[in-house]
Design a protein around this motif. Structure first.
Motif, mmCIF file in Angstrom:
data_model
loop_
_atom_site.group_PDB
_atom_site.id
_atom_site.type_symbol
_atom_site.label_atom_id
_atom_site.label_comp_id
_atom_site.label_asym_id
_atom_site.label_seq_id
_atom_site.Cartn_x
_atom_site.Cartn_y
_atom_site.Cartn_z
ATOM 1 N N HIS A 1 0.699 -1.150 -0.033
ATOM 2 C CA HIS A 1 -0.220 0.021 0.011
ATOM 3 C C HIS A 1 0.824 1.372 -0.012
ATOM 4 C CE1 HIS A 1 -3.815 -2.031 0.151
ATOM 5 N NE2 HIS A 1 -3.415 -2.556 1.045
ATOM 6 N N LEU A 2 1.970 1.149 0.052
ATOM 7 C CA LEU A 2 3.151 2.192 0.277
ATOM 8 C C LEU A 2 3.352 2.531 -1.220
ATOM 9 C CD1 LEU A 2 5.942 1.546 2.558
ATOM 10 C CD2 LEU A 2 4.288 3.186 2.931
ATOM 11 N N PHE A 3 3.207 1.733 -2.083
ATOM 12 C CA PHE A 3 3.514 2.054 -3.580
ATOM 13 C C PHE A 3 2.251 2.111 -4.462
ATOM 14 C CE2 PHE A 3 6.737 -0.816 -1.795
ATOM 15 C CZ PHE A 3 7.962 0.024 -2.296
ATOM 16 N N ILE A 4 1.024 1.660 -3.814
ATOM 17 C CA ILE A 4 -0.216 2.165 -4.354
ATOM 18 C C ILE A 4 -0.522 3.514 -4.103
ATOM 19 C CG2 ILE A 4 -2.740 1.634 -4.846
ATOM 20 C CD1 ILE A 4 -2.014 -1.249 -3.704
ATOM 21 N N GLY A 5 -0.448 4.469 -5.263
ATOM 22 C CA GLY A 5 -0.874 5.764 -4.976
ATOM 23 C C GLY A 5 0.625 6.639 -4.815
ATOM 24 N N SER A 6 1.616 6.132 -5.099
ATOM 25 C CA SER A 6 2.857 6.687 -4.449
ATOM 26 C C SER A 6 3.481 7.514 -5.858
ATOM 27 C CB SER A 6 4.033 5.875 -4.223
ATOM 28 O OG SER A 6 4.262 4.904 -5.194
ATOM 29 N N GLU A 7 2.857 7.366 -7.057
ATOM 30 C CA GLU A 7 3.235 8.350 -8.295
ATOM 31 C C GLU A 7 4.743 8.099 -8.524
ATOM 32 O OE1 GLU A 7 1.152 12.039 -8.887
ATOM 33 O OE2 GLU A 7 0.126 11.670 -7.025
ATOM 34 N N GLY A 8 5.301 6.900 -8.522
ATOM 35 C CA GLY A 8 6.557 6.483 -9.010
ATOM 36 C C GLY A 8 7.871 7.080 -8.093
ATOM 37 N N THR A 9 7.325 7.627 -6.894
ATOM 38 C CA THR A 9 8.117 8.480 -5.941
ATOM 39 C C THR A 9 9.031 7.333 -5.315
ATOM 40 O OG1 THR A 9 6.681 8.927 -4.408
ATOM 41 C CG2 THR A 9 7.087 10.276 -5.924
ATOM 42 N N LEU A 10 8.529 6.148 -4.943
ATOM 43 C CA LEU A 10 9.302 5.143 -4.165
ATOM 44 C C LEU A 10 9.769 4.083 -4.704
ATOM 45 C CD1 LEU A 10 6.639 5.017 -1.185
ATOM 46 C CD2 LEU A 10 8.508 6.501 -1.465
ATOM 47 N N GLY A 11 9.535 3.593 -5.853
ATOM 48 C CA GLY A 11 10.098 2.469 -6.740
ATOM 49 C C GLY A 11 9.524 2.405 -8.057
ATOM 50 N N VAL A 12 9.976 1.084 -8.611
ATOM 51 C CA VAL A 12 9.357 1.020 -9.924
ATOM 52 C C VAL A 12 8.532 -0.307 -9.850
ATOM 53 C CG1 VAL A 12 9.745 0.569 -12.583
ATOM 54 C CG2 VAL A 12 11.468 1.915 -11.018
ATOM 55 N N ILE A 13 7.278 -0.012 -9.914
ATOM 56 C CA ILE A 13 6.329 -1.275 -10.037
ATOM 57 C C ILE A 13 6.430 -1.986 -11.350
ATOM 58 C CG2 ILE A 13 3.815 -1.879 -10.148
ATOM 59 C CD1 ILE A 13 3.350 0.557 -8.436
ATOM 60 N N THR A 14 6.952 -3.273 -11.428
ATOM 61 C CA THR A 14 7.028 -3.985 -12.626
ATOM 62 C C THR A 14 6.100 -5.028 -12.823
ATOM 63 O OG1 THR A 14 8.731 -5.549 -11.153
ATOM 64 C CG2 THR A 14 9.538 -3.785 -12.316
ATOM 65 N N GLY A 15 5.320 -5.464 -11.856
ATOM 66 C CA GLY A 15 4.262 -6.566 -12.002
ATOM 67 C C GLY A 15 3.291 -6.282 -10.823
ATOM 68 N N ALA A 16 1.981 -7.013 -10.967
ATOM 69 C CA ALA A 16 0.967 -7.038 -9.969
ATOM 70 C C ALA A 16 0.029 -8.318 -10.360
ATOM 71 C CB ALA A 16 0.125 -5.714 -10.156
ATOM 72 N N THR A 17 -0.648 -8.756 -9.240
ATOM 73 C CA THR A 17 -1.522 -9.792 -9.152
ATOM 74 C C THR A 17 -2.691 -9.028 -8.876
ATOM 75 O OG1 THR A 17 -0.145 -11.279 -8.686
ATOM 76 C CG2 THR A 17 -2.355 -11.925 -8.129
ATOM 77 N N LEU A 18 -3.617 -9.261 -9.632
ATOM 78 C CA LEU A 18 -4.974 -8.305 -9.556
ATOM 79 C C LEU A 18 -6.227 -9.091 -9.345
ATOM 80 C CD1 LEU A 18 -4.251 -5.989 -12.644
ATOM 81 C CD2 LEU A 18 -3.853 -5.574 -10.133
ATOM 82 N N LYS A 19 -7.383 -8.661 -8.536
ATOM 83 C CA LYS A 19 -8.688 -9.475 -8.292
ATOM 84 C C LYS A 19 -9.399 -9.523 -9.674
ATOM 85 C CE LYS A 19 -8.977 -8.005 -3.609
ATOM 86 N NZ LYS A 19 -9.769 -7.326 -2.686
ATOM 87 N N LEU A 20 -10.072 -10.634 -9.783
ATOM 88 C CA LEU A 20 -11.001 -11.137 -10.848
ATOM 89 C C LEU A 20 -12.243 -11.224 -10.250
ATOM 90 C CD1 LEU A 20 -8.908 -13.177 -13.465
ATOM 91 C CD2 LEU A 20 -9.417 -10.611 -13.355
ATOM 92 N N PHE A 21 -13.352 -11.103 -10.957
ATOM 93 C CA PHE A 21 -14.692 -11.483 -10.442
ATOM 94 C C PHE A 21 -15.471 -11.888 -11.699
ATOM 95 C CE2 PHE A 21 -12.900 -7.669 -8.520
ATOM 96 C CZ PHE A 21 -13.423 -7.658 -7.177
ATOM 97 N N ALA A 22 -16.746 -12.292 -11.176
ATOM 98 C CA ALA A 22 -17.632 -12.969 -12.236
ATOM 99 C C ALA A 22 -17.988 -11.964 -13.134
ATOM 100 C CB ALA A 22 -18.719 -13.735 -11.479
ATOM 101 N N LEU A 23 -18.020 -12.392 -14.592
ATOM 102 C CA LEU A 23 -18.768 -11.815 -15.455
ATOM 103 C C LEU A 23 -20.236 -11.449 -15.375
ATOM 104 C CD1 LEU A 23 -17.076 -13.397 -18.673
ATOM 105 C CD2 LEU A 23 -16.714 -10.814 -18.019
ATOM 106 N N PRO A 24 -20.728 -10.166 -15.682
ATOM 107 C CA PRO A 24 -22.053 -9.996 -15.513
ATOM 108 C C PRO A 24 -22.722 -10.798 -16.547
ATOM 109 C CG PRO A 24 -20.938 -8.118 -16.424
ATOM 110 C CD PRO A 24 -19.750 -8.965 -16.034
#
Length: 457
Positions: free
Chosen positions: A190-213
């Motif tokens: 959560h430090l890096f989410i919303g940090s606008e590139g001021t703390l490090g370089v995000i190179t990958g992410a695991t994201l939540k999925l949901f059922a298709l409507p």
């Protein structure tokens, strides 16, 4: 290091095609408001190359500006010298895990590509933005993007299960396993989410999925006032609960602009408009009738329901084309603000009065995500059509933000701080909070190389 020596030095660990010769397209922000400078613009093809780059820049005290699709509106991805690190070539979907309802992607993956990859697997990635065809996941995370479906699914912060980040010194911190519960100390992602590139370089992410409507009902409703729109929101939330995905507010003026631009007729005539959408992961043939009866029962009879996907797309086109349609008015002073939903009506009325008093004849385009209290509040000064409008920006902002703060709101809802708003950060964050932010940055970025001049005042 002498700036002239940076490019030759980068060839020690980057290939020639990872170093751009013509970088002009990446140096100017989307609004053509800021143009930066860079001693080198690079597009690494691997996380290993990003680590080597960061290690080199850390050792030589070279500034690094991370950049995704360059769709930001606050200047956060414009470099101020040093190396511009564009993540566009890190663009894979690494894996999809249906057991955990998760998708793991590179930071440079375009949002629309992630949406389509999820859909092919029978799942929904719900983040939806006007720029989804070009914005990238790393940038979405770095500014904690919101968009059209926050009401049901939350912001990007709520959609991230894990992150892979290269720290300023080249060290890799990676937690991409889709753990749904993990209480082992501070949750550093959560430090890096919303940090606008001021703390490090995000190179990958695991994201939540949901059922298709499987059922979607879309309705355009005209209302006499924002107070009445908020009443409708409260009623629909009580009547349809989590099936309410989007609840968009559009002023009469904003709709007229978009209608002319889009060449689509206005669905109804009213001072204010609501575009609301319900979605159900189950087949629900009666949901549309249920919504229509609900609206009529509560006196919301000035409404049009989409009867086909074509009609639904037309309604959403009217909403999504507002930004493009404004350009006919010239350059604007944009505000990405949020206030508690119960205060939206008061803010809009009071702020317009104050602005008209200070700038007679000012045009105000109001639209946005009423369901989460977030508004795009854009102002156009009469007779000023070009970037000369920014000479008045501080004076206009002073009026707008005074009214935002009086309503217990924020000056940055989903676009971030960047260059444009960093002087306003102390108005919404205490001295103790800003000191804590500076302490975190000093710990992670002791040489101050990460996106200097952004976010912190």
């Amino acid at each position: 290091m002498n700036p002239q020596h940076i490019k030759p030095a980068l060839l020690q660990f980057l290939s020639a095609d990872e170093i751009l010769e013509d970088a002009s397209a990446w140096l100017t922000d989307q609004r053509s408001r800021y143009t930066g400078t860079a001693d080198a613009v690079v597009q690494p093809k691997s996380v290993a190359a990003v680590r080597q780059l960061m290690r080199f820049c850390f050792e030589n005290r070279i500034a690094v500006t991370p950049q995704g699709g360059n769709t930001g509106l606050c200047g956060a991805a414009v470099p101020e010298g040093g190396v511009l690190l564009n993540l566009s070539k890190l663009n894979r979907i690494r894996s999809i895990n249906l057991a955990d309802n998760a998708i793991t992607v590179d930071a440079g993956a375009v949002l629309q590509t992630v949406q389509e990859g999820a859909a092919e697997a029978g799942r929904l990635f719900p983040l939806s933005l006007a720029s989804e065809g070009s914005c990238q996941i790393g940038g979405n995370i770095a500014c904690n993007a919101g968009g059209l479906n926050v009401l049901r699914y939350g912001t990007m912060r709520d959609l991230v299960l894990g992150l892979e980040v290269v720290l300023p010194n080249g060290e890799l911190v990676s937690h991409l396993h889709p753990l749904h519960k993990n209480t082992t100390g501070y949750d550093l992602r959560h430090l890096f989410i919303g940090s606008e590139g001021t703390l490090g370089v995000i190179t990958g992410a695991t994201l939540k999925l949901f059922a298709l409507p499987k059922t979607v009902e879309t309705v355009w409703v005209g209302v006499d006032s924002i107070e009445r729109a908020v009443e409708l929101l409260t009623l629909v939330q009580g009547g349809f609960a989590e099936r309410l995905c989007s609840f968009e507010l559009v002023s009469r003026f904003a709709l007229a602009l978009s209608s002319d631009f889009s060449r689509i007729g206005q669905p109804v005539d009213a001072p204010w408009h609501i575009l609301l959408e319900l979605a159900d992961s189950m087949e629900s043939g009666g949901l549309g009738e249920e919504l229509a009866e609900f609206l009529l029962a509560h006196g919301f009879d000035n409404a049009v329901a989409a009867q086909s996907e074509t009609e639904r797309q037309a309604l959403w086109t009217l909403r999504e084309n507002i930004s493009a349609s404004q350009r006919n008015l010239g350059a604007s002073i944009k505000h990405d603000i949020a206030v508690p939903i119960e205060n939206v009506a008061g803010f809009v009325a009071d702020c317009e009065t104050a602005l008209q008093t200070a700038f007679s004849g000012i045009n105000i385009v109001v639209f946005g995500h009423l369901g989460d209290g977030s508004l795009h509040y854009n102002t156009f000064l009469p007779g000023v059509l070009d970037n000369g409008v920014y000479e008045y920006e501080d004076a206009v902002n002073a009026v707008v933000y005074e009214n935002v703060l009086a309503c217990n709101g924020t000056v940055a809802a989903e676009h971030g701080i960047g260059i444009v708003k960093k002087q306003w950060l102390p108005s919404v964050r205490s001295a103790a909070e800003i000191a804590l932010m500076r302490a975190v940055k000093a710990e992670l970025d002791p040489r101050g190389i990460m996106n200097p001049g952004k976010l912190l005042p």
